[in-house]
Design a protein around this motif. Structure first.
Motif, PDB file in Angstrom:
ATOM      1  N   SER A   1      33.158   7.475   4.244  1.00  0.00           N
ATOM      2  CA  SER A   1      34.356   6.891   4.839  1.00  0.00           C
ATOM      3  C   SER A   1      34.860   5.841   3.869  1.00  0.00           C
ATOM      4  O   SER A   1      34.115   5.404   2.978  1.00  0.00           O
ATOM      5  N   GLN A   2      36.119   5.447   4.029  1.00  0.00           N
ATOM      6  CA  GLN A   2      36.643   4.403   3.156  1.00  0.00           C
ATOM      7  C   GLN A   2      35.834   3.119   3.321  1.00  0.00           C
ATOM      8  O   GLN A   2      35.551   2.404   2.351  1.00  0.00           O
ATOM      9  N   ALA A   3      35.408   2.839   4.555  1.00  0.00           N
ATOM     10  CA  ALA A   3      34.665   1.605   4.821  1.00  0.00           C
ATOM     11  C   ALA A   3      33.310   1.592   4.121  1.00  0.00           C
ATOM     12  O   ALA A   3      32.942   0.596   3.475  1.00  0.00           O
ATOM     13  N   ASN A   4      32.536   2.713   4.232  1.00  0.00           N
ATOM     14  CA  ASN A   4      31.222   2.650   3.602  1.00  0.00           C
ATOM     15  C   ASN A   4      31.298   2.819   2.089  1.00  0.00           C
ATOM     16  O   ASN A   4      30.410   2.375   1.361  1.00  0.00           O
ATOM     17  N   LEU A   5      32.367   3.437   1.595  1.00  0.00           N
ATOM     18  CA  LEU A   5      32.556   3.462   0.150  1.00  0.00           C
ATOM     19  C   LEU A   5      32.831   2.055  -0.366  1.00  0.00           C
ATOM     20  O   LEU A   5      32.243   1.612  -1.365  1.00  0.00           O
ATOM     21  N   ASP A   6      33.736   1.337   0.324  1.00  0.00           N
ATOM     22  CA  ASP A   6      34.017  -0.046  -0.073  1.00  0.00           C
ATOM     23  C   ASP A   6      32.751  -0.892  -0.011  1.00  0.00           C
ATOM     24  O   ASP A   6      32.477  -1.710  -0.904  1.00  0.00           O
ATOM     25  N   ALA A   7      31.952  -0.711   1.056  1.00  0.00           N
ATOM     26  CA  ALA A   7      30.719  -1.484   1.204  1.00  0.00           C
ATOM     27  C   ALA A   7      29.740  -1.178   0.079  1.00  0.00           C
ATOM     28  O   ALA A   7      29.076  -2.084  -0.454  1.00  0.00           O
ATOM     29  N   ALA A   8      29.633   0.085  -0.301  1.00  0.00           N
ATOM     30  CA  ALA A   8      28.727   0.470  -1.378  1.00  0.00           C
ATOM     31  C   ALA A   8      29.152  -0.158  -2.707  1.00  0.00           C
ATOM     32  O   ALA A   8      28.313  -0.613  -3.492  1.00  0.00           O
TER      33      ALA A   8
ATOM     34  N   ALA B   1      40.468  15.041  -8.948  1.00  0.00           N
ATOM     35  CA  ALA B   1      41.474  14.866  -7.906  1.00  0.00           C
ATOM     36  C   ALA B   1      41.369  16.010  -6.907  1.00  0.00           C
ATOM     37  O   ALA B   1      41.051  17.145  -7.266  1.00  0.00           O
ATOM     38  N   ASN B   2      41.603  15.683  -5.651  1.00  0.00           N
ATOM     39  CA  ASN B   2      41.545  16.603  -4.506  1.00  0.00           C
ATOM     40  C   ASN B   2      40.132  16.876  -4.009  1.00  0.00           C
ATOM     41  O   ASN B   2      39.969  17.602  -3.017  1.00  0.00           O
ATOM     42  N   ASP B   3      39.119  16.316  -4.665  1.00  0.00           N
ATOM     43  CA  ASP B   3      37.770  16.406  -4.102  1.00  0.00           C
ATOM     44  C   ASP B   3      37.732  15.609  -2.795  1.00  0.00           C
ATOM     45  O   ASP B   3      38.263  14.492  -2.713  1.00  0.00           O
ATOM     46  N   VAL B   4      37.096  16.177  -1.789  1.00  0.00           N
ATOM     47  CA  VAL B   4      36.938  15.507  -0.502  1.00  0.00           C
ATOM     48  C   VAL B   4      35.503  15.022  -0.383  1.00  0.00           C
ATOM     49  O   VAL B   4      34.561  15.824  -0.422  1.00  0.00           O
ATOM     50  N   LEU B   5      35.341  13.696  -0.280  1.00  0.00           N
ATOM     51  CA  LEU B   5      34.001  13.127  -0.230  1.00  0.00           C
ATOM     52  C   LEU B   5      33.357  13.393   1.131  1.00  0.00           C
ATOM     53  O   LEU B   5      33.974  13.166   2.178  1.00  0.00           O
ATOM     54  N   VAL B   6      32.099  13.827   1.101  1.00  0.00           N
ATOM     55  CA  VAL B   6      31.363  14.154   2.322  1.00  0.00           C
ATOM     56  C   VAL B   6      30.320  13.087   2.626  1.00  0.00           C
ATOM     57  O   VAL B   6      30.175  12.642   3.769  1.00  0.00           O
ATOM     58  N   ALA B   7      29.571  12.673   1.600  1.00  0.00           N
ATOM     59  CA  ALA B   7      28.500  11.695   1.804  1.00  0.00           C
ATOM     60  C   ALA B   7      28.362  10.824   0.567  1.00  0.00           C
ATOM     61  O   ALA B   7      28.601  11.268  -0.560  1.00  0.00           O
TER      62      ALA B   7
END
Length: 606
Positions: A543-550, A530-536
Motif C-alpha cells: 500500500s502507499q502507506a506501508n511503502l512510505d513507512a518502509a 512503469a505499469n508494474d503493480v506492487l503486491v507485497a
C-alpha cells in the motif's frame, strides 16, 4: 450588408451532446467549394483531429442536395452550387477540457476550431455567427458569454455576432448557460468574469479585486492602452478541474471549487494562489503568444503542425511572469513567491530529462513529446514551461546585474511588443523569426548574450540558479526529499533525507501502480518498470502507506523485497535503496547585504 459567410449554431440535443451547425456561403467556389476543419487549436500543441466529432454532413443549393466527397481526414469537397451553398452538419461535443466543445443539460461551451468549418479560399472574408438557445423552458435562463463582437445581439443574449475573418472567429470561444457574471474595469477596459458549473459560495468582490490587480499590472507592463476593447474570463468550476487556454480577448479556464475565495477567508490559500497564477499566465498570453508570436504561427497552419524552437520564450517566459506578477501586483508576499519558485526548481531537478533534452529541442518536439507523454517522458524530456521559466529568471537577473539595473527582461518584452505585437492584427501579421528573439535581447540590453543563450537553450548544462538568486539576496537550500508530499520549500529545521525508490506512483483499483520509473533511481536498477503493480513489500501487502513507512525506516544500502505483477505475471525484485538525492530546493530571502536587497526590490518592484 449581409455577410457572405454565415454560421448558425444550435445546441440541438443537449442530452445527446449534439450541436447542429448550418453554414451558408453566398458565393461558393464555382468549381465546387472545399471546406476544412483545423486539426489543432492554437495554444495546445497537439494534433487533435477535431473532424472526428462531425457525425453527419450534407449540402444543398436552391435546386436541392449536392454531392459531398471527403478529400482527407478534415477536408470536404462539395459539388458546384447554383447560387448560395448551404451545408448542414452535426457535431458531437462531450469534452470537458478548454480545447474542444461540450454540451449537456447544464451548459454548452465551444471553440470555433471544433464547430466552424473553414471556407477554403474565403478565410479572410467577414463572417457572422447566429447563436441559438436549446429548445425547452428549462433553458430559459441561459445566456451567452463570448468576446465575439455582437452584430445584432444584446449583451449576453442569443443572436448574431461577427468576426473580421475565420482566424478571428476561431479565437473567441463561447460559453452558453446559466452562469455567474462578475464585472470590473482594468485600466478603464471592461472585463467580464464568467463562472459556470456548480459553484460554492464565493467572495466575488475579492475575486474581482485580485484579478483586476493582475490585469492592471500587465497592461501597464506592456503599456496602455490594452490591446482589446473588452476581455472575458470563462471558468468552468468542478471538483478537481485545472487548466487554461488563451485567446486574443478572452481565456477559457477550469478550476476546482476549493480554489475559489470563500466569504470570510482572509489568507492566501495555496489553491487560490494557484488559480490566480493560472489567470495571470493566460492573461499574459494576450501579449506574449497571441500577438507577439513565432513566425511559424503567423498565420497558424491549421492543417498541420507548426514547428518553432521558441516556445521556451512564449510559454516559458509566460510561466516566469505568471507568479512574478502576483508578487509585483501585491497579491502574495515574497516568502510565498519563493515557495512557488522553489517548487518549480525542484520539479525540474527531479526530472532526469532535464539533462537529456535542451530547451530548443523541447520547444520543437512539443508535438510528439510534451503533449504526448508516456511512461518514459520524465527520463527523456524537459518542460519548456518550467525550465523555460527558470531560464527566464536567470536571463532577467543576468541582464539586471550586467546593466547595473538599467535594463531588464521587462524592456526586452516591451520592445518585442512594440516591434511585433502591438499592430499584429492591424495589418499583415508578422511573427518573430527564429533568430530574432535573441537579437532583440542583445539590442535592447547592449549585452553579448550568445554564450548565455547557448548555455540556457542549446545545452543541457545546469542553469546558474543558485548563483543568480544569491545576487538578489536569496539563500539556496538543497536537500533530499522528506516524504511523498514534499514538493520543495525551505525547511527551518533540517530533517533526515532518508532514502528514495526512484519511481512515481499512482493507484489502480486501490493497488500501488508505478506510473514512471526514473532512469537514475534504485527501482530501475532493480528491474522494476512503469505499469508494474506492487503486491507485497517485505512480505506485507503493498500500500502507499506501508511503502512510505518502509522508506522512512530504511537506510541507504538496505534492500526491499518487492513482489509485483507485470501484466499477469508475478515477479520478484530486490531493490537496494539509495540516499535521496539533493534535488529538493528551498529558498529564503536574507537581509545581510544592502546592495543585494536593493537589487531584489528592483526585481520584485516592491
Amino acid at each position: 450588408m449581409k455577410p457572405a459567410i454565415r454560421y448558425e449554431i444550435f445546441p440541438a440535443a443537449p442530452e445527446a451532446h449534439l450541436f447542429d451547425v448550418t453554414l451558408t456561403v453566398e458565393q461558393p467556389d464555382s468549381a465546387g467549394q472545399v471546406l476544412s476543419l483545423p486539426v489543432w487549436i492554437p495554444g495546445s500543441y497537439l494534433i487533435r483531429e477535431f473532424a472526428k466529432n462531425i457525425v453527419t454532413l450534407v449540402a444543398e443549393d436552391a435546386d436541392g442536395p449536392l454531392a459531398v466527397s471527403k478529400l482527407d481526414k478534415c477536408t470536404w469537397q462539395v459539388a458546384p452550387a447554383k447560387g448560395a451553398l448551404t451545408v448542414r452538419y452535426t457535431v458531437y461535443g462531450f469534452d470537458l477540457s478548454v480545447r474542444t466543445a461540450y454540451l449537456d443539460q447544464t451548459r454548452a461551451f465551444f471553440n470555433g476550431t471544433s464547430l466552424c468549418l473553414g471556407v477554403v479560399g474565403q478565410l479572410d472574408a467577414p463572417v457572422a455567427v447566429e447563436l441559438h438557445a436549446p429548445s425547452g423552458k428549462e433553458y430559459r435562463d441561459w445566456r451567452v458569454a463570448t468576446s465575439l463582437k455582437p452584430l445584432k445581439a444584446k449583451p449576453y443574449a442569443f443572436g448574431s455576432y461577427t468576426a473580421a475573418n475565420y482566424d478571428e472567429l476561431i479565437d473567441h470561444p463561447v460559453e452558453l448557460g446559466d452562469f455567474t457574471l462578475i464585472q470590473f474595469k482594468a485600466c478603464g477596459v471592461p472585463h467580464d468574469f464568467v463562472l459556470s458549473g456548480r459553484l460554492p459560495r464565493i467572495d466575488s468582490k475579492r475575486l474581482a479585486r485580485d484579478v483586476k490587480a493582475i490585469c492592471e499590472y500587465q497592461i501597464k507592463l506592456f503599456g496602455e492602452p490594452a490591446p482589446f476593447d473588452r476581455y472575458v474570463f470563462m471558468t468552468f468550476v468542478s471538483g478537481d478541474g485545472y487548466g487554461g487556454l488563451e485567446h486574443r480577448a478572452s481565456t477559457a479556464l477550469m478550476a476546482s471549487r476549493d480554489s475559489l475565495p470563500q466569504p470570510g477567508e482572509t489568507g492566501m490559500k495555496s489553491a487560490y494562489r494557484q488559480y490566480l497564477g493560472l489567470i495571470s499566465h493566460e492573461y499574459f498570453h494576450t501579449w506574449n503568444v497571441k500577438r507577439i508570436k513565432p513566425a511559424a504561427y503567423a498565420p497558424y497552419p491549421s492543417a498541420g503542425e507548426a514547428y518553432s524552437r521558441l516556445l521556451w520564450a512564449f510559454e516559458g517566459l509566460t510561466s516566469y511572469y505568471d507568479d512574478l506578477v502576483l508578487v509585483r501586483a501585491g497579491l502574495i508576499e515574497l516568502d510565498s513567491y519563493l515557495e512557488l519558485l522553489s517548487q518549480t526548481i525542484t520539479g525540474v531537478l527531479r526530472t532526469p530529462g532535464h539533462t537529456v533534452q535542451t530547451l530548443e529541442d523541447s520547444s520543437f518536439d512539443t508535438w510528439i513529446k510534451y503533449y504526448r507523454p508516456d511512461e518514459n517522458a520524465p527520463n527523456s524530456m524537459v518542460s519548456y514551461y518550467t525550465k523555460g521559466a527558470l531560464a527566464g529568471l536567470c536571463l532577467d537577473l543576468h541582464i539586471r546585474r550586467q546593466t547595473g539595473g538599467k535594463r531588464s527582461l521587462d524592456d526586452v518584452m516591451r520592445t518585442l511588443w512594440q516591434r511585433y505585437g502591438r499592430d499584429f492584427y492591424e495589418g499583415k501579421p508578422v511573427g518573430v523569426p527564429e533568430a530574432a528573439w535573441e537579437a532583440v535581447a542583445e539590442e535592447v540590453t547592449g549585452l553579448a548574450l550568445k554564450p548565455l543563450f547557448d548555455h540556457f537553450l542549446r545545452s543541457t548544462d545546469a542553469l546558474p540558479l543558485q548563483e543568480s538568486l544569491a545576487e538578489v539576496g536569496i539563500q539556496w537550500q538543497a536537500r533530499g526529499q522528506v516524504g511523498a508530499a514534499d514538493k520543495g520549500g525551505w525547511l527551518e529545521k533540517s530533517k533526515p533525507s532518508g532514502v528514495w525508490l526512484g519511481a512515481r506512483m499512482g493507484s489502480d483499483s486501490g493497488l500501488v501502480k508505478l506510473s514512471h520509473v526514473l532512469s537514475d533511481g534504485p527501482a530501475m536498477a532493480a528491474g522494476l518498470s512503469a505499469n508494474d503493480v506492487l503486491v507485497a513489500i517485505d512480505g506485507l501487502k503493498a500500500s502507499q502507506a506501508n511503502l512510505d513507512a518502509a522508506l522512512v525506516a530504511a537506510k541507504p544500502g538496505d534492500k526491499l523485497e518487492v513482489l509485483a505483477f507485470r501484466r499477469d505475471e508475478l515477479m520478484k525484485f530486490k531493490v537496494k535503496l539509495e540516499a535521496a538525492p539533493a534535488n529538493t530546493v528551498g529558498l529564503k530571502a536574507v537581509e545581510d547585504d544592502a546592495a543585494k536587497l536593493e537589487a531584489r526590490k528592483a526585481w520584485l518592484k516592491r
